[in-house]
Design a protein around this motif. Structure first.
Motif, mmCIF file in Angstrom:
data_model
loop_
_atom_site.group_PDB
_atom_site.id
_atom_site.type_symbol
_atom_site.label_atom_id
_atom_site.label_comp_id
_atom_site.label_asym_id
_atom_site.label_seq_id
_atom_site.Cartn_x
_atom_site.Cartn_y
_atom_site.Cartn_z
ATOM 1 N N ARG A 1 -3.461 20.726 -49.729
ATOM 2 C CA ARG A 1 -4.314 21.774 -50.093
ATOM 3 C C ARG A 1 -4.539 21.485 -52.011
ATOM 4 N NH1 ARG A 1 -0.595 25.486 -48.703
ATOM 5 N NH2 ARG A 1 0.415 26.733 -51.647
ATOM 6 N N LYS A 2 -5.366 22.042 -52.867
ATOM 7 C CA LYS A 2 -5.783 22.340 -53.708
ATOM 8 C C LYS A 2 -4.236 21.720 -54.938
ATOM 9 C CE LYS A 2 -8.835 23.472 -57.995
ATOM 10 N NZ LYS A 2 -9.423 25.123 -58.342
ATOM 11 N N GLY A 3 -4.100 21.066 -55.902
ATOM 12 C CA GLY A 3 -2.679 21.197 -56.230
ATOM 13 C C GLY A 3 -1.796 20.203 -55.347
ATOM 14 N N PHE A 4 -1.499 20.250 -54.104
ATOM 15 C CA PHE A 4 -0.991 19.434 -53.119
ATOM 16 C C PHE A 4 -1.786 18.523 -53.146
ATOM 17 C CE2 PHE A 4 0.733 23.557 -53.626
ATOM 18 C CZ PHE A 4 2.045 23.854 -54.121
ATOM 19 N N ARG A 5 -2.457 17.795 -53.277
ATOM 20 C CA ARG A 5 -3.523 16.502 -52.612
ATOM 21 C C ARG A 5 -2.100 15.566 -52.018
ATOM 22 N NH1 ARG A 5 -8.461 14.882 -56.133
ATOM 23 N NH2 ARG A 5 -9.626 17.460 -56.522
ATOM 24 N N SER A 6 -2.897 15.123 -50.208
ATOM 25 C CA SER A 6 -2.206 14.127 -49.938
ATOM 26 C C SER A 6 -2.275 12.916 -50.322
ATOM 27 C CB SER A 6 -2.586 13.702 -48.257
ATOM 28 O OG SER A 6 -2.530 15.246 -48.229
ATOM 29 N N PRO A 7 -1.443 12.068 -50.385
ATOM 30 C CA PRO A 7 -1.425 10.833 -50.908
ATOM 31 C C PRO A 7 -2.562 9.815 -50.519
ATOM 32 C CG PRO A 7 0.377 10.933 -50.286
ATOM 33 C CD PRO A 7 0.118 11.864 -50.075
ATOM 34 N N ASN A 8 -3.705 8.876 -50.980
ATOM 35 C CA ASN A 8 -4.694 7.778 -50.309
ATOM 36 C C ASN A 8 -3.281 6.668 -50.149
ATOM 37 O OD1 ASN A 8 -6.693 10.180 -49.317
ATOM 38 N ND2 ASN A 8 -7.662 9.364 -51.276
ATOM 39 N N GLY A 9 -3.668 5.994 -49.262
ATOM 40 C CA GLY A 9 -2.663 5.331 -49.489
ATOM 41 C C GLY A 9 -2.161 4.594 -47.889
ATOM 42 N N VAL A 10 -2.284 3.129 -47.744
ATOM 43 C CA VAL A 10 -1.579 2.478 -45.902
ATOM 44 C C VAL A 10 -0.325 2.643 -46.804
ATOM 45 C CG1 VAL A 10 -1.567 -0.030 -44.580
ATOM 46 C CG2 VAL A 10 -3.806 0.788 -46.723
ATOM 47 N N TYR A 11 0.182 2.718 -45.277
ATOM 48 C CA TYR A 11 1.976 3.041 -45.684
ATOM 49 C C TYR A 11 2.257 2.653 -43.745
ATOM 50 C CZ TYR A 11 0.998 6.375 -49.455
ATOM 51 O OH TYR A 11 0.281 7.008 -50.394
ATOM 52 N N ARG A 12 4.334 2.834 -43.470
ATOM 53 C CA ARG A 12 4.328 2.296 -42.784
ATOM 54 C C ARG A 12 5.270 3.448 -42.467
ATOM 55 N NH1 ARG A 12 2.141 -1.690 -39.337
ATOM 56 N NH2 ARG A 12 2.258 -3.851 -41.211
ATOM 57 N N PRO A 13 5.945 4.004 -41.115
ATOM 58 C CA PRO A 13 6.379 5.024 -40.725
ATOM 59 C C PRO A 13 8.154 5.119 -41.302
ATOM 60 C CG PRO A 13 5.366 5.238 -39.036
ATOM 61 C CD PRO A 13 4.917 3.724 -40.018
ATOM 62 N N THR A 14 7.836 5.913 -42.184
ATOM 63 C CA THR A 14 10.176 5.017 -42.731
ATOM 64 C C THR A 14 10.965 5.851 -41.689
ATOM 65 O OG1 THR A 14 9.650 7.644 -44.634
ATOM 66 C CG2 THR A 14 9.493 5.628 -45.113
ATOM 67 N N ARG A 15 11.079 7.018 -41.216
ATOM 68 C CA ARG A 15 11.481 7.956 -40.532
ATOM 69 C C ARG A 15 10.892 8.599 -39.781
ATOM 70 N NH1 ARG A 15 12.941 11.299 -44.415
ATOM 71 N NH2 ARG A 15 12.872 13.397 -44.039
ATOM 72 N N LEU A 16 11.868 9.050 -38.318
ATOM 73 C CA LEU A 16 11.328 10.390 -37.627
ATOM 74 C C LEU A 16 12.502 10.965 -37.177
ATOM 75 C CD1 LEU A 16 9.523 7.111 -36.560
ATOM 76 C CD2 LEU A 16 9.407 7.697 -34.143
ATOM 77 N N GLU A 17 11.834 12.246 -37.182
ATOM 78 C CA GLU A 17 12.053 13.462 -36.758
ATOM 79 C C GLU A 17 11.550 14.610 -36.130
ATOM 80 O OE1 GLU A 17 15.539 14.082 -38.487
ATOM 81 O OE2 GLU A 17 15.355 12.377 -40.074
ATOM 82 N N LYS A 18 12.401 14.097 -34.645
ATOM 83 C CA LYS A 18 11.532 15.375 -33.627
ATOM 84 C C LYS A 18 12.310 16.874 -34.611
ATOM 85 C CE LYS A 18 11.555 16.531 -29.068
ATOM 86 N NZ LYS A 18 12.366 16.146 -27.449
ATOM 87 N N ASN A 19 12.875 17.951 -34.892
ATOM 88 C CA ASN A 19 12.722 18.547 -34.582
ATOM 89 C C ASN A 19 13.353 18.171 -36.636
ATOM 90 O OD1 ASN A 19 12.248 20.188 -32.855
ATOM 91 N ND2 ASN A 19 14.368 18.867 -32.087
ATOM 92 N N TRP A 20 12.310 19.190 -37.695
ATOM 93 C CA TRP A 20 12.865 18.793 -38.680
ATOM 94 C C TRP A 20 12.409 19.646 -39.478
ATOM 95 C CZ3 TRP A 20 15.699 15.871 -41.890
ATOM 96 C CH2 TRP A 20 16.081 16.117 -43.094
ATOM 97 N N TYR A 21 12.808 20.281 -40.309
ATOM 98 C CA TYR A 21 12.753 21.828 -41.563
ATOM 99 C C TYR A 21 12.692 21.730 -42.617
ATOM 100 C CZ TYR A 21 12.546 26.726 -42.643
ATOM 101 O OH TYR A 21 11.991 28.082 -43.389
ATOM 102 N N SER A 22 11.669 22.479 -43.262
ATOM 103 C CA SER A 22 11.526 22.112 -44.786
ATOM 104 C C SER A 22 12.263 22.687 -45.237
ATOM 105 C CB SER A 22 10.176 21.784 -44.873
ATOM 106 O OG SER A 22 10.094 22.082 -46.679
ATOM 107 N N ARG A 23 13.159 22.673 -46.140
ATOM 108 C CA ARG A 23 13.993 23.342 -46.721
ATOM 109 C C ARG A 23 13.285 23.852 -48.161
ATOM 110 N NH1 ARG A 23 19.389 21.276 -47.454
ATOM 111 N NH2 ARG A 23 18.638 19.504 -46.770
ATOM 112 N N LYS A 24 12.634 23.096 -48.794
ATOM 113 C CA LYS A 24 12.004 23.634 -49.635
ATOM 114 C C LYS A 24 10.322 24.329 -49.937
ATOM 115 C CE LYS A 24 8.936 21.048 -53.848
ATOM 116 N NZ LYS A 24 8.563 19.561 -53.711
ATOM 117 N N TYR A 25 9.765 24.653 -48.467
ATOM 118 C CA TYR A 25 8.610 25.523 -48.689
ATOM 119 C C TYR A 25 9.261 26.232 -47.373
ATOM 120 C CZ TYR A 25 6.313 21.555 -51.527
ATOM 121 O OH TYR A 25 5.470 21.031 -52.381
ATOM 122 N N GLY A 26 9.935 26.444 -47.139
ATOM 123 C CA GLY A 26 10.637 26.726 -45.909
ATOM 124 C C GLY A 26 9.615 27.141 -44.579
ATOM 125 N N GLY A 27 9.321 25.996 -43.751
ATOM 126 C CA GLY A 27 8.513 25.976 -42.673
ATOM 127 C C GLY A 27 9.109 24.761 -41.936
#
Length: 210
Positions: A54-80
């Motif tokens: 959303r506004k102020g948190f734009r997703s980064p445009n570009g071309v990428y490869r996956p760096t890691r996979l996490e089946k169950n992950w919890y964001s401590r920064k945003y609490g989700g």
């Protein structure tokens, strides 16, 4: 005979290597449309609604490869919770969300959110084909509610500012009180009252207006 078998073995391994190199997952994230298209060399095609940053948190445009996979992950920064997270740049990931009502419009802190069922499917595809054979492309910009003036370039901003100034001047002019002469003319144009009418005031042409 051995030579023939050796040649056949080399050819088989070569074709197997080519097939492996071609196998993969292609991901196109359209930020403007809030859609994510996934295609595989197996012929699978998916098109899912997303929520980008959303506004102020734009997703980064570009071309990428996956760096890691996490089946169950919890964001401590945003609490989700971030189920079936496929990280592609630092803390940015494609993952599932419980906020399915927001899918189709920007709502995240920069990650690409999917319905959890779709995130699980994508997670499985990346595991099947491998991170090295997965290509993730983000492109476009979401409508973040900026005004027309904020989005305009330098020259366009100047034109918009002048048009806005003219509009304000016209509004101010329309709100100005009429002049005394105009008001007096309006009084004279009113229908005359009978002499015996209540509130009758005789008109004397030589009387000076004060």
């Amino acid at each position: 005979m051995r030579r023939v078998l050796g040649i056949l073995a080399v050819l088989f391994l070569s074709f197997a290597g080519i097939a492996t190199a071609q196998a993969g997952v292609s991901v196109k994230v359209d930020i403007a449309a809030q859609r994510m298209q996934v295609t595989t060399t197996d012929g699978e095609v998916y098109n899912w609604a997303i929520s980008s940053g959303r506004k102020g948190f734009r997703s980064p445009n570009g071309v990428y490869r996956p760096t890691r996979l996490e089946k169950n992950w919890y964001s401590r920064k945003y609490g989700g919770a971030m189920p079936y997270a496929v990280f592609f740049r630092g803390g940015y990931a494609i993952h599932g969300t419980n906020a399915v009502g927001a899918l189709g419009r920007p709502a995240s802190h920069g990650c690409i959110r999917l319905h959890t069922a779709n995130a699980a499917k994508f997670f499985a595809l990346v595991k099947k084909h491998g991170a090295g054979q997965t290509r993730i492309a983000l492109n476009g910009a979401a409508d973040d509610g900026l005004s027309q003036f904020a989005k305009a370039s330098g020259g366009a901003k100047s034109k918009l500012a002048k048009a806005k100034a003219r509009e304000r001047a016209a509004v101010a002019q329309s709100r100005k009180a009429p002049s005394w002469n105009a008001a007096r003319e309006q009084i004279f144009l009113r229908p005359a009252l009978p002499v015996d009418a209540f509130g009758y005031q005789p008109y004397y042409p030589n009387q000076r207006w004060r």
